[in-house]
Design a protein around this motif. Structure first.
Motif, short mmCIF file in Angstrom:
data_model
loop_
_atom_site.label_atom_id
_atom_site.label_comp_id
_atom_site.label_asym_id
_atom_site.label_seq_id
_atom_site.Cartn_x
_atom_site.Cartn_y
_atom_site.Cartn_z
N ARG A 148 -4.61 0.64 -9.42
CA ARG A 148 -4.94 1.88 -9.01
C ARG A 148 -3.80 2.01 -7.65
N GLU A 149 -3.03 2.77 -7.73
CA GLU A 149 -2.15 3.10 -6.76
C GLU A 149 -2.45 4.38 -5.80
N LEU A 150 -2.70 4.01 -4.53
CA LEU A 150 -3.24 5.03 -3.64
C LEU A 150 -2.11 5.36 -2.74
N GLU A 151 -2.17 6.60 -2.27
CA GLU A 151 -1.08 7.30 -0.99
C GLU A 151 -2.16 8.12 -0.26
N LEU A 152 -2.19 7.74 1.02
CA LEU A 152 -3.08 8.35 2.27
C LEU A 152 -1.94 9.66 2.41
#
Length: 320
Positions: A148-152
């Motif tokens: 899972r790739e997350l971006e704030l």
């Protein structure tokens, strides 16, 4: 209790232990100075400055899939003969294992580290995500996993908007995270996943923040600097011990470091000794250039309202 004969022999004579350690350290050095020499030389530079593009041998580990596997293969070829001869020896590389995650640090130079990581089979959705900053480049050497790739995207009033997507990675692929706004989680591993990671922390690590993935709430925050974390723990310990004699030192330290550690230091100082703490609070509130001036001013007003006698400390502190 049964004690193996080999262990009994080691207990009775320390010399074989020393010989085993010397042999394993020589095997590690043979790899570091031979096949890995060019990579580790560039790791030294990368740990100080520059982008990965400036270091061709290091960058090739994550651009050409066979390079990373070759580096680890050379390490195994160096260590295995020594381990076969000294099976009870200790491989001289930092390592740890916890809950199906194995970490073997191959080398560290300055702010950069090269690490071999193994994830055992698992299927687990995480309810929160930590954003820590820095850079991470990873080459998948074996296995497959869902990541899972997350971006704030944004942060407002203790809540965050986080974008996430999941993709499957397999041997030969790479992953990359750069900057505070990006992180990733391994959520499902098929069999076993082996990854070579190059990481570099920032010169001034940002504050670590943990957010709930369900509603974006801020769950936890901590200093990203190891030295500041140690200082925060030491400061809290002085507070729990009631060491009032440390209050003047804490008052001075409230001027040093990040906003987070300064504020924590100020709180402990106030709890230990009202006079020292309030004088330090007044100095911070009175400096418009200080990033803590506004919250310090608000706390000062609250304390004066609740404890008017603190005004005497302010009068004694004010240079006018």
């Amino acid at each position: 209790m049964r004690i193996d004969s080999q262990l009994r022999a080691l207990r009775s004579d320390m010399a074989p232990q020393r010989h085993a350690q010397v042999a394993l350290e020589a095997a590690r050095d043979s790899w570091a100075e031979g096949p890995a020499g060019a990579v580790l030389a560039e790791l030294e530079g990368f740990g100080k400055a520059g982008s990965l593009d400036d270091y061709p041998a290091l960058g090739a580990l994550f651009a050409e899939e066979w390079r990373a596997a070759g580096l680890i293969g050379d390490l195994v070829d160096s260590l295995l003969p020594a381990l076969q001869e000294h099976p009870l020896g200790q491989v001289p590389l930092r390592h740890q294992y916890k809950d199906g995650l194995t970490v073997l640090q191959l080398a560290q130079r300055g702010r950069a580290a090269l690490t071999l990581i193994t994830y055992e089979e698992m299927d687990q959705e995480q309810a929160s995500a930590c954003f820590t900053g820095g850079e991470r480049y990873e080459a998948v050497l074996a296995g497959a996993a869902d990541v899972r790739e997350l971006e704030l995207l944004s942060e407002t009033e203790g809540k965050a908007a986080i974008d996430c997507r999941t993709r499957r990675v397999v041997a030969g692929e790479g992953m990359r995270c750069q900057g505070f706004a990006h992180t990733r989680q391994v959520t499902r591993v098929f069999g076993r996943l082996v990854v070579l990671r190059l990481s570099r922390t920032e010169e001034r690590p940002p504050e670590t923040r943990q957010y709930s993935l369900g509603d974006g709430r801020l769950l936890h925050r901590a200093s990203g600097c190891r030295a500041e974390s140690q200082r925060e723990m030491a400061t809290a310990l002085l507070g729990r011990m009631g060491r009032k004699d440390a209050a003047p030192l804490l008052a001075d330290l409230s001027r040093e470091g990040s906003a987070h550690i300064r504020w924590q230091t100020l709180r402990e100082c106030l709890a230990l000794d009202a006079a020292s703490g309030f004088a330090a609070l007044w100095r911070i509130a009175a400096d418009p250039e200080d990033e803590l001036s506004a919250p310090a001013g608000a706390l000062r007003a609250q304390l004066l309202e609740a404890h008017p006698q603190l005004a005497k400390i302010e009068e004694a502190t004010c240079p006018a």
